[in-house]
Design an enzyme around this catalytic site. Structure first.
Site, PDB file in Angstrom:
ATOM      1  N   LYS A 130      -3.309   9.898  -7.761  1.00  0.00           N
ATOM      2  CA  LYS A 130      -3.997   8.509  -7.256  1.00  0.00           C
ATOM      3  C   LYS A 130      -5.418   8.438  -7.426  1.00  0.00           C
ATOM      4  CE  LYS A 130      -3.598   6.356  -2.570  1.00  0.00           C
ATOM      5  NZ  LYS A 130      -4.861   5.901  -2.469  1.00  0.00           N
ATOM      6  N   CYS A 140     -46.254  17.392  -9.377  1.00  0.00           N
ATOM      7  CA  CYS A 140     -47.412  18.239  -8.691  1.00  0.00           C
ATOM      8  C   CYS A 140     -47.995  18.770 -10.138  1.00  0.00           C
ATOM      9  CB  CYS A 140     -46.740  19.595  -7.852  1.00  0.00           C
ATOM     10  SG  CYS A 140     -47.981  20.913  -8.012  1.00  0.00           S
ATOM     11  N   CYS A 154     -48.632  25.930  -9.502  1.00  0.00           N
ATOM     12  CA  CYS A 154     -48.011  25.791  -8.248  1.00  0.00           C
ATOM     13  C   CYS A 154     -46.969  26.982  -7.985  1.00  0.00           C
ATOM     14  CB  CYS A 154     -47.415  24.575  -8.266  1.00  0.00           C
ATOM     15  SG  CYS A 154     -46.500  24.022  -6.822  1.00  0.00           S
ATOM     16  N   SER A 180       0.977  -1.435   0.071  1.00  0.00           N
ATOM     17  CA  SER A 180       0.067  -0.095   0.085  1.00  0.00           C
ATOM     18  C   SER A 180       0.899   1.216  -0.075  1.00  0.00           C
ATOM     19  CB  SER A 180      -0.819   0.186   1.215  1.00  0.00           C
ATOM     20  OG  SER A 180      -1.858   1.072   1.228  1.00  0.00           O
TER      21      SER A 180
END
Ligand code: IVH
Length: 684
Positions: free
Chosen positions: A115, A437, A442, A82
């Site tokens: 990376k 809706c 609205c 790692s």
């Protein structure tokens, strides 16, 4: 040593082991990356302060969890390590000091690379032919995913024989390209399927399909970032280190890999000294969203391979490299409440009201939940601890609830029956995952339509922003689109608004006046006609260059236009047939809006240097976004297209191009690389 420290240590070891297992093996993380890093560092710190605690099975001594058992185990010839992480300039400085202590005052050149947040894979080439692909596993033993990896387009099946090694290990990351990831998730969300948490998870899930045909359905890619080992096979068929040095520098390896047909991290930058290194780290971090894959850090590697031997490794990571971890895109926070928004089309979108949390430098207090199905699929409830994700300029979203932490008795969330803004019933069409809706009056729909009308991709009236629109709507002077062009009648009211002086009002009115000259395709986008976005609008105006022509077009004549199917044609004709819309258009015409194509940048008029040419763009370009290039090309009279065909004039190729490059090469389409782009864009 106190019992408490021992107990804390055991707890930390178990917590990190569990988190790794969930992340690597189950592809179902319980912690955000940042929390994992914090936990890991706590463990490292405790071990540093109490060296006698150190257990050989501590995660600090290992690279990942042991393989999960679904695939054949394979013991790596060269362990897969790692990288140690740093999180700020100070820690990067400590790394420089550690290296200097070992190599003295000789100047070390480092290669900085992105990376890649992918799945680490070891590719084994025997006599230049791909023999095996193996996951990293615990670094010693991984799992064979050869058939799955063979479906990845940029994993070469064969190398040039002059590679001159019996056995060669090439290491890199399999990843899910970001654009494809977003598109796939959008489709899954629209289709009522669970969205993937992030591209790394999606890549891991696709690679771990038992049936490689399932892997092949995903657009996985591979980037080669390091050479594992170089081996010979002796007379007794034993695999032994070859002792050959194929390269003297890491940068030579990258160049070789590129020529062999691998994709490699791009761009890279060579640096010496902390100042230059930190400058590169800051540059990569600022540009992180330009990469076509997700990056979670910047890796610095000593370029001279002889230094690798000299500096050596710890149990889990080399001492000749370091990873700067970019602040995570995912964070954990509490979901306080679920609310809904009603958009300009009436679509209802639930969103989470969050305990504010800083994600990659921005405080987030709201995140989308997409739709009710996603909430149920992810089992997200009000009061849950959730992981939210903010990637680039994409709206932050809730990706996951951490159900293990759920307090008892949290109820399942369901969509309310009525619109919270107008109290009309919400409707869910049978073939849709979304609620709507349907009330066109609205108040929230009206405000959202006004905001859309003024937005950048539509009429681009940037002085009339979201907040002002809401205020003016609440005051009752902006009730529909035509009202925007009547604001000059309300100067007195505007003057009373906080922060609104004569100059600001003049600018606003001027911007509104200028917008009247926008070409017809912009007006069509601004009018909020379902399924009519910028591409469709441009095509429409190429065939019907006036509003009158479009208004009287039939479904049949519209369907002849490329990219216009019955759905779009129906939507258009229905919109124009609606009496309210007809009145609105009449009013807009009276108010002086342009209703012909005019200076439409997409209409390739003669006289412009790239008139009549069609370009396709692929890959990432430094210093310019793809949209920026597109806009510039169009302003020069060119057309841009999404896919390569024999009609394409040239393909513009940035770093890490997609499959478009292969298609262009196959069709013999001209390729213009990034270094020739400036010349093209400055053509007279
Ligand atoms: S070099 C000896 N370069 O990040 C390790 N790794 O968190 C050599 N990774 O295990 C690795 N991008 O799987 C290297 N440009 C890059 C990388 C990269 C992603 C992965 C790799 C490594 C992990 C550590």
């Amino acid at each position: 040593m106190s019992k408490d420290i021992l107990a804390t240590y055991d707890e930390l070891v178990s917590a990190v082991q569990e988190a790794r297992y969930r992340y690597y093996v189950l592809s179902d993380p319980v912690l955000s990356d940042q929390e994992f890093d914090a936990l890991f560092r706590q463990l490292e710190q405790l071990e540093k302060e109490n060296p006698s605690l150190l257990r050989p099975d501590s995660p600090t001594q290992q690279v990942g969890p042991p393989p999960g058992g679904a695939f054949l185990p394979y013991r790596h010839l060269t362990p897969m390590q790692s990288l140690d992480n740093v999180f700020d300039r100070g820690e990067l400085g400590d790394f420089f000091v550690r290296v200097a202590q070992k190599v003295g005052d000789r100047q070390v050149v480092y290669v900085c690379e992105p990376k890649i947040d992918g799945v680490a894979v070891n590719l084994i080439y025997r006599n230049s032919v791909l023999e095996k692909a193996v996951t990293r596993g615990d670094g010693t033993t991984g799992e064979e995913v050869t058939l799955q990896a063979r479906t990845v387009v940029d994993i070469p099946k064969r190398l040039n024989p002059e590679a001159d090694a019996d056995l060669l290990e090439i290491r890199g990351e399999i990843y899910f390209p970001l654009a494809e990831f977003r598109q796939m998730n959008e489709e899954r969300i629209a289709g009522g399927e669970a969205a993937f948490m992030n591209p790394r998870n999606a890549a891991s899930g696709a690679l771990r399909q038992k049936d490689p045909r399932m892997t092949a359905k995903r657009p996985l890619r591979f980037l080669a970032h390091s050479l594992g080992g170089v081996y010979s096979i002796d007379a007794g068929a034993n695999i032994v280190p070859s002792g050959k040095t194929m390269f003297s520098r890491h940068s030579d390896f990258l160049e070789w890999a590129d020529k062999e047909g691998f994709s490699v991290p791009k761009p890279t930058k060579k640096v010496t000294g902390l100042d230059e290194a930190w400058g590169a780290v800051e540059h990569f971090t600022a540009e992180r969203h330009r990469f076509p894959y997700e990056i979670d850090g910047v890796v610095l590697k000593a370029d001279e391979l002889s230094l690798h031997g000299q500096l050596g490794s710890t149990a889990r990571a080399p001492r000749w490299a370091i990873a700067y971890k970019i602040p995570a895109l995912e964070k954990e926070t509490k979901l306080l409440q679920i609310e809904v928004n009603v958009g300009r089309t009436g679509k209802v979108t639930p969103y989470a009201v969050l305990e504010p949390v800083v994600v990659a430098g921005v405080t987030i207090s709201r995140a989308t939940l997409h739709n009710e199905d996603q909430i149920h699929l992810k089992d997200i409830r009000e009061g849950d601890l959730v992981i939210i994700r903010r990637a680039g300029d994409v709206i932050p979203e809730v990706v996951k609830a951490i159900a293990d932490h759920r307090p008892e008795g949290l109820p399942v969330w369901n969509m309310s029956e009525k619109c919270p803004f107008c109290q009309e019933p919400l409707v869910k069409p049978s073939d849709e995952v979304n609620y709507y809706c349907e009330n066109i009056d609205c108040p929230n729909r009206v405000v959202e339509s006004l905001i859309h009308f003024c937005s950048k991709g539509a009429m681009d009236i940037d002085t009339l922003g979201e907040k002002t629109t809401v205020v003016l709507h609440d005051m009752g002077i902006l009730n529909n689109i035509a009202d925007i062009f009547k604001l000059s009648e309300h100067v007195g009211t505007l003057e009373e608004l906080d922060g609104w002086g004569a100059k600001k009002i003049e600018n606003l009115l001027q911007a509104i006046e200028t917008s009247k000259q926008k070409p017809l395709d912009r007006l069509l986008v601004a009018l909020n006609i379902r399924h009519v976005g910028s591409v469709v609008a441009k095509e429409l105006t190429l065939h019907f260059p006036t509003l009158d022509a479009i208004r009287s077009a039939t479904v049949e004549s519209l369907c002849v236009i490329p990219g216009v199917g019955e759905k779009i044609a129906d939507s258009l004709t229905a919109w124009f047939a609606n009496q309210n819309n007809a009145s609105l258009l009449e009013e807009l015409v009276k108010l002086g809006l342009r209703t012909d194509v005019g200076a439409d940048p997409g209409s390739a008029e003669g006289g412009k240097p790239l008139a009549g040419k069609t370009f396709v763009i692929t890959g990432a370009f430094f210093g310019m976004t793809r949209d920026g290039i597109k806009e510039k090309l169009e302003s020069m009279g060119a057309k841009t297209a999404g896919s390569v065909s024999k009609n394409t004039t040239a393909l513009l190729v940035g770093a890490d191009p997609g499959s478009k490059l292969e298609k262009a090469l196959a069709l013999g389409v001209e390729i213009i690389r990034e270094d020739a782009l400036d010349a093209l864009l400055s053509a007279k």
